[in-house]
Design a protein around this motif. Sequence first.
Motif, PDB file in Angstrom:
ATOM      1  N   UNK A 152       0.914  -1.132  -0.125  1.00 48.15           N
ATOM      2  CA  UNK A 152       0.043  -0.220  -0.165  1.00 48.15           C
ATOM      3  C   UNK A 152       0.846   1.232   0.160  1.00 48.15           C
ATOM      4  N   UNK A 153       2.143   1.319   0.834  1.00 44.11           N
ATOM      5  CA  UNK A 153       2.650   2.539   0.769  1.00 44.11           C
ATOM      6  C   UNK A 153       3.420   2.618  -0.528  1.00 44.11           C
ATOM      7  N   UNK A 183       9.307   9.761   7.200  1.00 46.55           N
ATOM      8  CA  UNK A 183       7.783   9.380   6.959  1.00 46.55           C
ATOM      9  C   UNK A 183       6.981  10.419   7.573  1.00 46.55           C
ATOM     10  N   UNK A 184       5.693  10.385   7.023  1.00 44.77           N
ATOM     11  CA  UNK A 184       4.646  11.374   7.551  1.00 44.77           C
ATOM     12  C   UNK A 184       3.404  10.193   7.682  1.00 44.77           C
ATOM     13  N   UNK A 189      -0.879   4.131  10.280  1.00 42.50           N
ATOM     14  CA  UNK A 189      -0.297   4.148   9.251  1.00 42.50           C
ATOM     15  C   UNK A 189       0.581   5.231   8.761  1.00 42.50           C
ATOM     16  N   UNK A 190       1.682   4.859   8.269  1.00 42.84           N
ATOM     17  CA  UNK A 190       2.749   6.041   7.639  1.00 42.84           C
ATOM     18  C   UNK A 190       2.955   5.740   6.043  1.00 42.84           C
ATOM     19  N   UNK A 191       3.231   6.971   5.751  1.00 47.19           N
ATOM     20  CA  UNK A 191       3.697   6.924   4.082  1.00 47.19           C
ATOM     21  C   UNK A 191       4.899   7.920   3.831  1.00 47.19           C
ATOM     22  N   UNK A 192       5.565   7.600   2.652  1.00 49.09           N
ATOM     23  CA  UNK A 192       6.646   8.628   2.510  1.00 49.09           C
ATOM     24  C   UNK A 192       6.334   9.379   1.149  1.00 49.09           C
ATOM     25  N   UNK A 193       6.780  10.604   1.339  1.00 49.73           N
ATOM     26  CA  UNK A 193       6.444  11.708   0.372  1.00 49.73           C
ATOM     27  C   UNK A 193       7.917  11.770  -0.490  1.00 49.73           C
TER      28      UNK A 193
END
Length: 309
Positions: free
Chosen positions: A1-2, A78-79, A68-72
């Motif tokens: 997902x990420x 991570x954000x 939940x974390x994501x990378x931009x």
Amino acid sequence: MLDSLIVDIHLEQSEDVRGKIGKEPFEKQYQLGSLLGSGGFGSVFAGQRISDGLQVAIKQISSDRVQQWARLPDEPNRVPMEIALLLRLGGGPSSAKTHSGVIQMLDWFELPGRGFLIIFERPQPCQDLFDFITERGSLEENIAQRFLRQIVQALQFCDSRGIVHRDIKDENVLVDTRTGNVKIIDFGSGALYKDSDYSDFEGTRVYSPPEWILHQNYHAVPLTVWSLGVLLFDMVCGDIPFESDRDIVQAKPSFTKRISKECQSLILWCLAYRPEDRPSLEEILLHPWMETCDDIGDVSVEKNITQSL
């Protein structure tokens, strides 16, 4: 997902993300005001943008509460997934405004070692739908129609951006009490849309469908539609239909107010036990009860809301 989120944000929001680099710190741009509310998601404060006095809402999230974390792109750290989803919905300091039915993220800041601040628009005067119903009791059907139509249209926009909210409830709908317009807020439980089933859920249990209670999985649209059925019942009856897991899996709401057969029909369709028997978002808007809500009715709704204050 990420991984898929990183690609999508890079393609659609790279300018916004790069625009964050080198910007002035939070305390030079905003003033923090009084506490508006708090919960498992964090705390929300009133605030003001220093440059023009704009009234805003400031959501503070502790890093240890993020699920939940994501990378931009161009961001070393991570954000929270919520920030990534809001960027994809059109939020950010240099972006065009998002859909009118979705709360606008104006900016965000990382507080190293402490968490994150998310800056949102703050329509005035406004009230969440939970308080709106608590103060007024069950809503007239034409008001409930107007609210539901706007919510469904906002959710269609989210769907077009590949996002599922996963926590539709009265507390996550903001009502402009002057105009009767509503906005969906709090994407802290949201996720990227996928056709396969989900096995995680951070939403509100009394708004969750039987398949989650029994099997701990669900699909995006049937989950959303079930929640909309609970919400519509809440609006026209003044309270939610189910309080326990047993009530949810029985899927037989007991109507506590006299409402039209058409409205009952839509509620029961959304609250069908089998996910495949529930309508799509498009079918909700085409239901006979929904089709009676037009522009003339909207004007009447605004007048009714204003007179009730």
